[in-house]
Design a protein around this motif. Structure first.
Motif, mmCIF file in Angstrom:
data_model
loop_
_atom_site.group_PDB
_atom_site.id
_atom_site.type_symbol
_atom_site.label_atom_id
_atom_site.label_comp_id
_atom_site.label_asym_id
_atom_site.label_seq_id
_atom_site.Cartn_x
_atom_site.Cartn_y
_atom_site.Cartn_z
ATOM 1 N N MET A 372 -17.648 -55.987 5.652
ATOM 2 C CA MET A 372 -17.802 -55.911 7.097
ATOM 3 C C MET A 372 -16.464 -55.637 7.775
ATOM 4 O O MET A 372 -16.353 -54.804 8.692
ATOM 5 N N VAL A 373 -15.420 -56.345 7.337
ATOM 6 C CA VAL A 373 -14.097 -56.168 7.926
ATOM 7 C C VAL A 373 -13.559 -54.764 7.609
ATOM 8 O O VAL A 373 -12.956 -54.101 8.456
ATOM 9 N N ARG A 374 -13.793 -54.284 6.410
ATOM 10 C CA ARG A 374 -13.374 -52.914 6.058
ATOM 11 C C ARG A 374 -14.096 -51.884 6.924
ATOM 12 O O ARG A 374 -13.486 -50.941 7.442
ATOM 13 N N ASN A 375 -15.402 -52.070 7.065
ATOM 14 C CA ASN A 375 -16.192 -51.124 7.848
ATOM 15 C C ASN A 375 -15.789 -51.113 9.316
ATOM 16 O O ASN A 375 -16.043 -50.133 10.036
ATOM 17 N N ALA A 376 -15.169 -52.211 9.780
ATOM 18 C CA ALA A 376 -14.696 -52.294 11.162
ATOM 19 C C ALA A 376 -13.337 -51.608 11.343
ATOM 20 O O ALA A 376 -12.791 -51.605 12.442
ATOM 21 N N GLY A 377 -12.782 -51.056 10.242
ATOM 22 C CA GLY A 377 -11.573 -50.261 10.367
ATOM 23 C C GLY A 377 -10.313 -50.853 9.780
ATOM 24 O O GLY A 377 -9.232 -50.263 9.894
ATOM 25 N N ALA A 378 -10.403 -52.043 9.122
ATOM 26 C CA ALA A 378 -9.203 -52.635 8.519
ATOM 27 C C ALA A 378 -8.700 -51.766 7.379
ATOM 28 O O ALA A 378 -9.481 -51.272 6.558
ATOM 29 N N LYS A 379 -7.371 -51.575 7.310
ATOM 30 C CA LYS A 379 -6.780 -50.765 6.240
ATOM 31 C C LYS A 379 -6.711 -51.530 4.928
ATOM 32 O O LYS A 379 -6.899 -50.968 3.852
ATOM 33 N N GLU A 380 -6.396 -52.838 5.010
ATOM 34 C CA GLU A 380 -6.335 -53.692 3.834
ATOM 35 C C GLU A 380 -6.987 -55.036 4.178
ATOM 36 O O GLU A 380 -6.891 -55.496 5.319
ATOM 37 N N VAL A 381 -7.612 -55.640 3.185
ATOM 38 C CA VAL A 381 -8.212 -56.967 3.376
ATOM 39 C C VAL A 381 -7.761 -57.868 2.229
ATOM 40 O O VAL A 381 -8.133 -57.655 1.072
ATOM 41 N N HIS A 382 -6.929 -58.846 2.551
ATOM 42 C CA HIS A 382 -6.447 -59.818 1.586
ATOM 43 C C HIS A 382 -7.147 -61.145 1.875
ATOM 44 O O HIS A 382 -7.097 -61.640 3.002
ATOM 45 N N PHE A 383 -7.783 -61.715 0.861
ATOM 46 C CA PHE A 383 -8.639 -62.886 1.041
ATOM 47 C C PHE A 383 -7.903 -64.115 0.514
ATOM 48 O O PHE A 383 -7.545 -64.184 -0.666
ATOM 49 N N LEU A 384 -7.664 -65.101 1.398
ATOM 50 C CA LEU A 384 -6.997 -66.344 1.020
ATOM 51 C C LEU A 384 -7.957 -67.514 1.192
ATOM 52 O O LEU A 384 -8.651 -67.606 2.215
ATOM 53 N N ILE A 385 -7.976 -68.413 0.209
ATOM 54 C CA ILE A 385 -8.921 -69.530 0.182
ATOM 55 C C ILE A 385 -8.144 -70.841 0.190
ATOM 56 O O ILE A 385 -7.267 -71.062 -0.650
ATOM 57 N N SER A 386 -8.500 -71.736 1.122
ATOM 58 C CA SER A 386 -7.747 -72.986 1.279
ATOM 59 C C SER A 386 -8.241 -74.110 0.380
ATOM 60 O O SER A 386 -7.964 -75.278 0.626
ATOM 61 N N SER A 387 -8.968 -73.762 -0.675
ATOM 62 C CA SER A 387 -9.297 -74.714 -1.728
ATOM 63 C C SER A 387 -9.071 -74.022 -3.063
ATOM 64 O O SER A 387 -9.106 -72.795 -3.146
ATOM 65 N N PRO A 388 -8.853 -74.780 -4.131
ATOM 66 C CA PRO A 388 -8.829 -74.176 -5.466
ATOM 67 C C PRO A 388 -10.217 -73.635 -5.817
ATOM 68 O O PRO A 388 -11.212 -73.938 -5.140
ATOM 69 N N PRO A 389 -10.342 -72.837 -6.880
ATOM 70 C CA PRO A 389 -11.661 -72.319 -7.271
ATOM 71 C C PRO A 389 -12.657 -73.437 -7.576
ATOM 72 O O PRO A 389 -12.343 -74.374 -8.308
ATOM 73 N N VAL A 390 -13.862 -73.341 -6.988
ATOM 74 C CA VAL A 390 -14.918 -74.321 -7.238
ATOM 75 C C VAL A 390 -15.643 -73.888 -8.503
ATOM 76 O O VAL A 390 -16.483 -72.992 -8.495
ATOM 77 N N ALA A 391 -15.311 -74.554 -9.610
ATOM 78 C CA ALA A 391 -15.824 -74.147 -10.919
ATOM 79 C C ALA A 391 -16.797 -75.150 -11.523
ATOM 80 O O ALA A 391 -17.405 -74.864 -12.559
ATOM 81 N N TYR A 392 -16.963 -76.319 -10.882
ATOM 82 C CA TYR A 392 -17.813 -77.371 -11.429
ATOM 83 C C TYR A 392 -18.712 -77.918 -10.328
ATOM 84 O O TYR A 392 -18.299 -78.020 -9.173
ATOM 85 N N PRO A 393 -19.957 -78.305 -10.661
ATOM 86 C CA PRO A 393 -20.868 -78.844 -9.639
ATOM 87 C C PRO A 393 -20.469 -80.244 -9.200
ATOM 88 O O PRO A 393 -19.802 -80.974 -9.941
ATOM 89 N N CYS A 394 -20.879 -80.608 -7.995
ATOM 90 C CA CYS A 394 -20.657 -81.962 -7.485
ATOM 91 C C CYS A 394 -21.883 -82.813 -7.787
ATOM 92 O O CYS A 394 -23.015 -82.375 -7.588
#
Length: 455
Positions: A372-394
């Motif tokens: 969606m962000v690319r289609n809106a005209g962004a040249k680059e999209v860098h994705f940052l996540i404020s948690s570590p990877p969620v690899a295990y169920p709770c």
């Protein structure tokens, strides 16, 4: 490989208890549940005691759908408890709505529960062999059966014995005819705090409720503590030997409201510091920082401020889509994300973008947002996540998905980056998260698979 689904863990539950004989406790509880609505949108309920008996009203839906002015006005009493619930798959039934109310040899009792009992099936089987009959499919009924089975002398004594049998994460509020009780599991995984009212006390999953009810924050209920509120005031009992505190890290990352404080940590400030840590770990050369609203906003602002990069409203949230919205048909599923979130092309066009979110669960919504962000005209999209990877169920009260549906359980970071379509993908490190929280007394099981309570 991955089905279309939410990229967030489902909210858990919210509980609330009020002892205020001179005030309209049902209406205060009704308002308080609004403040906890983010914790559960499938059912809501309020139980009220007038000192002699308990009356309850509950149902499926949002607080505004379950209660009307006339219903609230009919709930007369001196003390009350309330509950909002998100149910795991298969248990979204009217019978499972809380508070649960029982009649037993010693009188009446109502219970509301946030969390998950990991040995519930074992306890249910044992209770069933001894003649217990269950009306619901939830672990909360196992708790209430244990309490009534042990009720030989005081309610407090039966709660101590019950806590010795339970394994798992729980914050409970209990209503007897003449008192309100709150208790928290020995690791303090699920939150519960105490507020002092003009004449009485309030117990709540989050401190944001206290402002609504006119209460002043006193403290958090300690892990393993039982708090009893009656006509003589507030009393504390040690229900279980205090173990090392393990507050749920996801309360700070995603679940709790930003204006809450849990175990002396500000949620909004913790999220801002997550953004600061992301900036230290991944100082990217970009033109603009945007957030996936709302839970990514504080971290995005922390990132932008630390690096001196402009922050913009690149994604706009439709705040009128909620639980009761009828989802599009299979043929129109692409519309699903755009109904909730839409790119602001005037802000994004020709920009190199950092987009900050708090987590990725399955990856499907994230991939739609990047596109969606690319289609809106962004040249680059860098994705940052404020948690570590969620690899295990709770297993402690947050409904994630099976391991094979967790994208971080199946793919490495490079594979996830390719799946979501970002120019780069960066997660905060576990060490960075702990620095942001300023404590290591948190449960990180969904990130590292180290479960503090047997499952």
């Amino acid at each position: 490989m991955f089905e279309l689904g939410e990229d967030k863990p489902k909210e858990e539950c919210g509980v609330l208890g009020i002892y205020a004989p001179t005030q309209e406790v049902a209406r205060l509880t009704y308002y308080g549940l609004y403040a906890l609505q983010h914790r559960g949108q499938e059912s809501a309920g309020i139980a009220v005691s007038d000192g002699l008996s308990i009356n309850v009203h509950k149902g499926m839906g949002l607080v505004s759908e379950v209660f009307s002015d006339s219903v609230v006005d009919c709930l007369k009493g001196k003390m009350s408890i309330g509950h909002v619930r998100y149910s795991p798959t298969g248990s979204g039934l009217p019978a499972n709505a809380q508070p649960l109310v029982v009649h037993y040899q010693k009188g009446m009792m109502a219970l509301a529960h946030n969390g998950s009992i990991t040995n519930a099936l074992e306890l249910r089987e044992e209770l069933g062999k001894n003649g217990a009959v269950f009306q619901t499919t939830i672990d909360s009924e196992v708790i209430i059966n244990l309490i009534t089975r042990y009720r030989k002398k005081s309610l407090e004594d039966s709660l101590v014995k019950t806590m010795r049998d339970l394994r798992g994460a729980y914050a409970l509020v209990i209503l007897a005819e003449d008192k309100v009780i709150g208790l928290r599991d020995p690791h303090g995984v699920r939150p519960l705090c105490i507020g002092r009212m003009r004449e009485g006390y309030c117990l709540a999953s989050e401190s944001c409720v206290l402002d609504i009810t006119g209460a002043e924050f006193v403290r958090d209920v300690a892990p393993g503590e039982i708090v009893v509120i009656d006509e003589e005031g507030l009393h504390s009992y040690r229900g279980y030997s205090k173990l090392e505190r393990r507050s749920c890290a996801f309360e700070y990352i995603h679940i709790a409201r930003p204006d809450s404080t849990i175990d002396q940590l500000s949620v909004s400030e913790s999220r801002r510091r997550m953004g600061v840590e992301l900036a230290r770990e991944y100082p990217l050369d970009v033109d603009l920082v945007i957030a996936v609203p709302d839970s990514g906003t504080a971290s995005a602002l922390g990132y932008a401020t630390t690096l001196g990069i402009p922050f913009g409203d690149g994604i706009i949230k439709n705040r009128y889509i909620h639980r009761t919205f009828i989802r599009p048909t299979q043929e129109m599923r692409e519309v699903d994300v755009r109904l909730k979130l839409n790119a602001n092309a005037s802000v994004l066009k020709d920009k190199r973008i950092v987009m900050v979110d708090d987590s990725i669960i399955q990856g499907t919504t994230s991939s739609k947002l990047v596109a969606m962000v690319r289609n809106a005209g962004a040249k680059e999209v860098h994705f940052l996540i404020s948690s570590p990877p969620v690899a295990y169920p709770c297993f402690y009260g947050i409904d994630t998905v099976k391991p094979e549906k967790l994208i971080a359980n199946q793919l490495d970071i490079e594979g996830i980056q390719e799946f979501v379509g970002a120019d780069s993908l960066h997660y905060i490190s576990k060490e960075g998260l702990l620095r942001a929280l300023g404590t290591d007394c948190v449960c990180l099981a969904c990130f590292d698979g180290v479960y503090p309570i047997p499952i």
